[in-house]
Design a protein around this motif. Structure first.
Motif, PDB file in Angstrom:
ATOM      1  N   ASN A 122      41.295  31.556  53.416  1.00 18.77           N
ATOM      2  CA  ASN A 122      40.865  32.666  52.664  1.00 18.77           C
ATOM      3  C   ASN A 122      39.285  32.815  52.771  1.00 18.77           C
ATOM      4  OD1 ASN A 122      41.886  34.502  49.922  1.00 18.77           O
ATOM      5  ND2 ASN A 122      39.814  33.910  49.905  1.00 18.77           N
ATOM      6  N   LEU A 123      38.936  34.104  52.909  1.00 23.76           N
ATOM      7  CA  LEU A 123      37.531  34.194  53.128  1.00 23.76           C
ATOM      8  C   LEU A 123      36.853  34.961  52.183  1.00 23.76           C
ATOM      9  CD1 LEU A 123      34.636  34.243  54.619  1.00 23.76           C
ATOM     10  CD2 LEU A 123      35.397  36.428  55.505  1.00 23.76           C
ATOM     11  N   PHE A 124      36.079  34.518  51.377  1.00 26.06           N
ATOM     12  CA  PHE A 124      35.178  34.878  50.209  1.00 26.06           C
ATOM     13  C   PHE A 124      34.183  35.895  50.956  1.00 26.06           C
ATOM     14  CE2 PHE A 124      32.950  33.969  46.013  1.00 26.06           C
ATOM     15  CZ  PHE A 124      32.428  35.440  45.574  1.00 26.06           C
ATOM     16  N   MET A 125      34.578  37.308  50.870  1.00 25.75           N
ATOM     17  CA  MET A 125      33.519  38.206  51.582  1.00 25.75           C
ATOM     18  C   MET A 125      32.284  38.383  50.655  1.00 25.75           C
ATOM     19  SD  MET A 125      36.145  40.927  53.351  1.00 25.75           S
ATOM     20  CE  MET A 125      36.712  41.729  52.086  1.00 25.75           C
ATOM     21  N   ARG A 126      31.331  37.886  50.990  1.00 24.27           N
ATOM     22  CA  ARG A 126      30.162  38.176  50.287  1.00 24.27           C
ATOM     23  C   ARG A 126      28.985  38.614  51.439  1.00 24.27           C
ATOM     24  NH1 ARG A 126      27.421  34.107  46.084  1.00 24.27           N
ATOM     25  NH2 ARG A 126      29.041  35.184  44.825  1.00 24.27           N
ATOM     26  N   LEU A 127      28.269  39.863  51.080  1.00 24.50           N
ATOM     27  CA  LEU A 127      27.541  40.654  52.087  1.00 24.50           C
ATOM     28  C   LEU A 127      26.580  39.662  52.333  1.00 24.50           C
ATOM     29  CD1 LEU A 127      26.828  43.390  52.978  1.00 24.50           C
ATOM     30  CD2 LEU A 127      25.354  43.583  51.384  1.00 24.50           C
ATOM     31  N   TYR A 128      26.323  39.432  53.666  1.00 22.82           N
ATOM     32  CA  TYR A 128      25.339  38.540  54.549  1.00 22.82           C
ATOM     33  C   TYR A 128      25.677  37.249  54.525  1.00 22.82           C
ATOM     34  CZ  TYR A 128      22.665  42.726  53.594  1.00 22.82           C
ATOM     35  OH  TYR A 128      21.972  44.038  53.586  1.00 22.82           O
ATOM     36  N   GLY A 129      26.468  36.548  53.575  1.00 21.63           N
ATOM     37  CA  GLY A 129      26.985  35.334  53.364  1.00 21.63           C
ATOM     38  C   GLY A 129      26.781  34.736  52.112  1.00 21.63           C
ATOM     39  N   GLY A 165      41.646  35.184  63.491  1.00 20.19           N
ATOM     40  CA  GLY A 165      41.597  33.812  63.158  1.00 20.19           C
ATOM     41  C   GLY A 165      43.011  33.322  62.449  1.00 20.19           C
ATOM     42  N   LEU A 166      43.683  34.408  62.044  1.00 16.88           N
ATOM     43  CA  LEU A 166      45.169  34.085  61.361  1.00 16.88           C
ATOM     44  C   LEU A 166      44.840  33.630  60.048  1.00 16.88           C
ATOM     45  CD1 LEU A 166      47.039  32.237  64.461  1.00 16.88           C
ATOM     46  CD2 LEU A 166      47.185  34.638  63.798  1.00 16.88           C
ATOM     47  N   PHE A 167      43.829  34.055  59.305  1.00 18.72           N
ATOM     48  CA  PHE A 167      43.860  33.510  57.789  1.00 18.72           C
ATOM     49  C   PHE A 167      44.704  34.180  57.043  1.00 18.72           C
ATOM     50  CE2 PHE A 167      39.843  31.713  58.861  1.00 18.72           C
ATOM     51  CZ  PHE A 167      39.065  31.571  58.071  1.00 18.72           C
ATOM     52  N   ASP A 168      45.150  33.709  55.921  1.00 18.76           N
ATOM     53  CA  ASP A 168      46.117  34.099  54.873  1.00 18.76           C
ATOM     54  C   ASP A 168      45.362  35.718  54.190  1.00 18.76           C
ATOM     55  OD1 ASP A 168      48.150  31.855  53.977  1.00 18.76           O
ATOM     56  OD2 ASP A 168      46.408  31.322  54.835  1.00 18.76           O
ATOM     57  N   ALA A 169      44.109  35.508  53.997  1.00 18.81           N
ATOM     58  CA  ALA A 169      43.627  36.701  53.148  1.00 18.81           C
ATOM     59  C   ALA A 169      42.176  36.559  52.985  1.00 18.81           C
ATOM     60  CB  ALA A 169      44.123  36.537  51.905  1.00 18.81           C
ATOM     61  N   VAL A 170      41.526  37.794  52.746  1.00 20.64           N
ATOM     62  CA  VAL A 170      39.960  38.047  52.487  1.00 20.64           C
ATOM     63  C   VAL A 170      40.082  38.184  50.996  1.00 20.64           C
ATOM     64  CG1 VAL A 170      39.378  38.563  54.754  1.00 20.64           C
ATOM     65  CG2 VAL A 170      40.320  40.425  53.052  1.00 20.64           C
ATOM     66  N   PHE A 171      39.038  38.107  50.414  1.00 21.07           N
ATOM     67  CA  PHE A 171      38.825  38.051  48.942  1.00 21.07           C
ATOM     68  C   PHE A 171      37.600  38.983  48.583  1.00 21.07           C
ATOM     69  CE2 PHE A 171      36.686  35.657  45.263  1.00 21.07           C
ATOM     70  CZ  PHE A 171      37.274  36.313  44.248  1.00 21.07           C
ATOM     71  N   LEU A 172      37.414  39.685  47.628  1.00 17.23           N
ATOM     72  CA  LEU A 172      36.462  40.319  46.966  1.00 17.23           C
ATOM     73  C   LEU A 172      36.253  39.928  45.600  1.00 17.23           C
ATOM     74  CD1 LEU A 172      36.492  43.964  48.361  1.00 17.23           C
ATOM     75  CD2 LEU A 172      34.741  42.272  48.792  1.00 17.23           C
ATOM     76  N   ALA A 173      35.024  39.468  44.962  1.00 21.42           N
ATOM     77  CA  ALA A 173      34.614  39.219  43.930  1.00 21.42           C
ATOM     78  C   ALA A 173      34.276  40.393  43.037  1.00 21.42           C
ATOM     79  CB  ALA A 173      33.523  37.914  43.651  1.00 21.42           C
ATOM     80  N   ASP A 174      33.960  40.555  42.057  1.00 18.21           N
ATOM     81  CA  ASP A 174      33.616  41.826  41.405  1.00 18.21           C
ATOM     82  C   ASP A 174      32.486  41.422  39.864  1.00 18.21           C
ATOM     83  OD1 ASP A 174      33.293  44.544  41.090  1.00 18.21           O
ATOM     84  OD2 ASP A 174      35.227  44.720  39.739  1.00 18.21           O
ATOM     85  N   ALA A 175      31.572  42.244  39.854  1.00 18.77           N
ATOM     86  CA  ALA A 175      30.771  42.326  38.530  1.00 18.77           C
ATOM     87  C   ALA A 175      30.773  43.751  38.310  1.00 18.77           C
ATOM     88  CB  ALA A 175      29.722  41.399  38.665  1.00 18.77           C
TER      89      ALA A 175
END
Length: 470
Positions: free
Chosen positions: A32-39, A71-81
């Protein structure tokens, strides 16, 4: 931070092979990728290649998701605030879209990747949340998931007409009831209710509805959701919990949890606790996927990877690093010197902030002899991922570490926090994924088309349409 010689990892793998244990079998690692801008590195935005124009460009995030799908990942993830700034953190985490809106955009530009967004039970009502998530689930044809949180910052409360958040016990009680109502609502409109009886003239078959009649401490809900079930039945429930209440909420309802663990030993303890709690709620332990965070810094050689991390660390001034540390441990660290010992940290129960991060701070501030590490050592350990397991090395070294955690019942997979984006995820997909496939612990093709199918879990609504090969 974990930045060790991986000969132990290779030795463990060879020992398993010698003992006749197959490294693959039916159990496959999840990514799963934690999508955070720039890294994920807090200084990633300070690189010369990072541009202001990409801060709120939705196609930036589409690019991340498309790389993960390749890359056949299961998911991407977005945090929130809900705050415009993150105080002492001074990082790009403040550049946040509303998750479900952005994930709907990404859904239109991807085909298989799961889409997980964060939603707060403290600031939403369950009907609107259930409706928005069910819509995303249909739009994506069964790829939606929700990370249900309770929120942790009183500074967000006035934005919602509240003087402060509820105390932790109250927040978790509300979140549990919130989850129960959402689940009931998602079950209230089975796909069979969409009758389209052209002879009888009935588009809807109301007799198929399962009306909700919920009257609890926080919510009163009567009626039926107006969105039918998706190909996976309903959105996947995800949780991120370190406190006892958070762990129990996950064990009761969640199908995946973003776990904690700075070290292999801590991650194993967390993993076993979540599985035990899940079984105690009458569920099979395979019904929840444990995904600790891993920060990755990849190089052709170990020295190159270490140089990459040192360069990123150097972009953040000492006073800013101390501010970040102070935010994590709830203390004023501005007067500390790199050579000072870390201050003694109070027990977990006495810490009012985020428990998961604090647990990792307790672990990383402790030296092998039980004493306290130097402040400079602590800053180095938390610089890239705020305490998460950090793997720095070649693709093969990183794959060995991930395999060790996977085989050692410390993880079912990982929430990948690439130190820089987009480079970090492209390197992971092109270089680390093939290493994991070679070890027989990661898929070589998608077998299903829904997020629940990727997690290897059964469809959750018997009335939903069947998903082929999931």
């Amino acid at each position: 931070m974990v930045e060790r010689d991986t000969r132990d990892a290779r030795g463990a793998r060879d020992a398993r092979a010698a003992g006749g244990e197959q490294p693959s079998g039916e159990r496959m690692l999840h990514l799963n990728l934690f999508m955070r801008l720039y890294g994920h590195h807090p200084a990633a935005w300070q690189r010369e290649s990072a541009t202001r124009e990409s801060a709120f460009d939705p196609d930036t995030f589409v690019g991340f998701a498309q790389s993960c799908e390749r890359g056949l990942f299961d998911a991407v993830f977005l945090a929130d605030a809900h705050l415009a700034t993150f105080g002492a953190l001074h990082n790009s985490a403040a550049a946040l879209f509303e998750p479900l809106t952005l994930l709907s955009y990404i859904a239109a530009k991807t085909e298989r990747i799961g889409l997980i967004g964060t939603l707060s039970a403290s600031f939403h009502d369950p009907f609107n949340a259930a409706r928005s998530l069910a819509s995303l689930d249909l739009i994506s044809r069964g790829r939606a998931g929700v990370n249900l949180v309770t929120s942790q910052s009183d500074a967000e409360a006035p934005l919602h007409g509240m003087p402060a958040l509820l105390p932790p016990a109250g927040r978790y009680a509300r979140a549990q009831e919130f989850a129960e109502v959402m689940l009931e609502l998602w079950q209230s409109y089975p796909h069979t209710a969409l009758a389209m009886d052209k002879v009888g003239g009935d588009f809807i078959a109301p007799g198929e509805f399962r009306p909700v009649s919920h009257h609890g401490d926080s919510f009163d809900v009567d009626g039926v959701l107006n969105i039918p079930a998706s190909p996976q039945g309903r959105p996947v429930l995800v949780q991120a919990g370190a406190s006892p209440q958070g762990r129990d909420l996950a064990a009761r309802y969640a199908e995946a949890i973003y776990g904690i663990g700075s070290t292999l030993a801590d991650a194993r303890d967390y993993y076993e606790d979540i599985k035990r709690r899940t079984r105690a709620h009458g569920r099979d332990e395979s019904e929840i996927v444990v995904l600790p965070g891993v920060v990755t810094v990849i190089g052709e050689t170990l020295a190159e990877a270490q140089d990459k991390k040192r360069h990123l660390d150097s972009l953040k001034s000492l006073d800013r690093q101390l501010e970040v540390l102070g935010g994590y441990i709830g203390m004023d660290c501005s007067a500390l010197d790199r050579n000072d010992p870390m201050p003694e940290l109070p027990p977990l129960d006495d810490f009012p902030g985020p428990k998961g991060r604090y647990v990792m701070m307790q672990t990383l501030s402790t030296a092998d002899d039980g004493g306290r590490v130097a402040v400079g050592t602590m800053l180095e350990r938390i610089s890239a991922g705020g305490g998460h397991f950090t793997s720095v090395g070649t693709p093969s070294m990183i794959a060995d570490e991930l395999a060790t955690w996977f085989h050692g019942r410390a993880a079912d997979g990982f929430n990948v926090n690439a130190s820089t984006l987009p480079e970090g995820i492209d390197e992971f997909v092109d270089l680390v994924v093939p290493e994991l496939q070679e070890r027989g612990i990661f898929r070589t093709a998608y077998e299903g088309s829904t997020l629940r199918g990727h997690f290897g879990q059964r469809r959750h609504s018997p009335a939903a349409p069947t998903e082929a090969a999931a």
